[in-house]
Design an enzyme around this catalytic site. Structure first.
Site, PDB file in Angstrom:
ATOM      1  N   HIS B  76     -33.073 -30.507 -30.491  1.00  7.75           N
ATOM      2  CA  HIS B  76     -32.204 -29.731 -29.607  1.00  7.75           C
ATOM      3  C   HIS B  76     -31.888 -28.386 -30.249  1.00  7.75           C
ATOM      4  CE1 HIS B  76     -28.896 -28.591 -27.003  1.00  7.75           C
ATOM      5  NE2 HIS B  76     -29.246 -29.569 -26.196  1.00  7.75           N
ATOM      6  N   ASP B 207     -31.115 -32.599 -18.144  1.00  5.70           N
ATOM      7  CA  ASP B 207     -29.993 -31.898 -18.769  1.00  5.70           C
ATOM      8  C   ASP B 207     -28.686 -32.072 -17.995  1.00  5.70           C
ATOM      9  OD1 ASP B 207     -29.450 -30.761 -21.152  1.00  5.70           O
ATOM     10  OD2 ASP B 207     -29.979 -28.724 -20.611  1.00  5.70           O
TER      11      ASP B 207
END
Lengths: 253, 253
Positions: B76, B207
């Site tokens: 990430h 997401d």
């Protein structure tokens, strides 16, 4: 440049001027002279001026002048290894300042122009971005719904004021840029950029001679990608030459 | 996390562990414990560790352990406003550190791992990159022919040594990453990323809940984009679940 083009009309369709951005007043005069007196198709600027962003009010008269002249501005990224990629490092390694830093800087330029309200002031301003609009098309989900939420990730100041100053969604302005096809043979990227900007805002460019073959490679590969695009022949001609003829107001045989 | 998944097997297919990257030796142990003892599908790391790049030798044993465990690493991006976009400024404005800086940092991470020879050492290592591989697919012309010319833009040192250390072209390694579909409703981006990585290396992700609707929006939009992709139903199933089932070795009803 003007002399060369005048001397070889069958070789050069036109030229683009360089203007002294470090002296905005002089740059405005040179824009006028280059376009009106010398016949330049437009001007090329870089994404920063000695490290300064283009949304500083000093530079506004240059954009105003180019909008008035109705001639395009080409924007080229400019960044060296002096932007480190990690906080523990002093510079960007492995030429990644070029690989990813250039498109990043183009994208930042675009966003800063959008939030400076440039297209609200000059709706007909024509800015041609390199490498097919930097990162914007691939990350249009971030410039779209992502930036609609500007301020949600910041506590120290209220950034929503920047949204309220604009007449439209940020995304609507990002779509007002023009973009060139210099993606070096990446067919999927070309389709993605075209989806975002539309066939009227994409112009052929190859970035020759910066390919491994030092000239022919990127021209050939860009043509190959364009020729396999699932679009009409009329639209393909727009990208190859029609948009340029129109935007640059070329008077060709 | 392990307890929650065990308690709600019909709700959660699995979990991913966080490991203490600031203490690599402890992180290696925790990778082993999380995967083998607690049943984690893999681990998530960030693109830097307190500002340090992941290609520092200290971190190598972590990648070695994950390759040995044959469990994926999710990566990430992690960056704040502390990376200014212009040399005359102190911070990144308008949340552009998020809009463009996150995919930029993901791309830098990928490049640094490639040139560290990570995939030469651990050819079966599975790294899943966020936002469909950062900037790599849209700029595959730069990671491809562009990086084949590494060194051509640098005078102070000979960077070609980094190319000679690798067994393959840089581009071949960029294609060894996996990528998720979190592009927030950008259908063109999804096609572009899929062209680059191929149907076996792209995994569904939305997401959620970071959309303007705070949950449903990005899930719905990502599904919409996937459903209109011109690929076979078998390939679509791979992206939706097949690749995840395989990669995460999920044992589902």
């Amino acid at each position: 440049m003007a002399e060369l083009v005048a001397k070889h009309p069958n070789r050069f369709a036109g030229f683009v001027a360089a203007v002294p951005m470090n002296d905005p007043e002089a740059a405005v005069k040179e824009c006028e002279r280059a376009v009106k007196k010398l016949g330049a198709a437009g001007v090329q600027i870089f994404t920063n001026v000695n490290g300064r962003p283009l949304d500083e009010p000093d530079f506004l008269p240059i954009f105003e002048k180019m909008a008035e002249l109705d001639a395009p501005i080409w924007v080229h990224p400019a960044r060296g290894a002096g932007f480190p990629d990690y906080q523990t490092e002093k510079k960007s390694k492995l030429e990644l300042w070029w690989v990813f830093g250039w498109p990043y800087e183009t994208s930042i330029f675009m966003a800063r122009m959008v939030f400076a309200g440039l297209f609200d002031r000059f709706p007909k301003l024509k800015i041609i971005t390199h490498h097919l609009g930097g990162m914007v098309p691939y990350f249009s989900g971030r410039t779209g719904p992502g930036l609609d939420q500007l301020g949600a990730r910041t506590e120290e100041e209220d950034l929503t004021v920047y949204l309220r100053r604009l007449k439209k969604r940020p995304q609507d302005y990002f779509k007002m840029f023009y973009a060139d096809t210099a993606t070096f043979g990446a067919a999927g990227a070309l389709r993605c950029g075209l989806d975002f900007f539309g066939v009227d805002r994409v112009l052929f460019a190859s970035d020759s001679p910066f390919d491994p073959e030092k000239g022919a490679g990127y021209i050939r590969e860009t043509i190959r990608c364009l020729d396999v695009l699932d679009i009409s022949e009329a639209d393909r001609r727009k990208i190859y030459e029609g948009n340029a003829r129109h935007l640059l107001r070329l008077k060709l045989p």
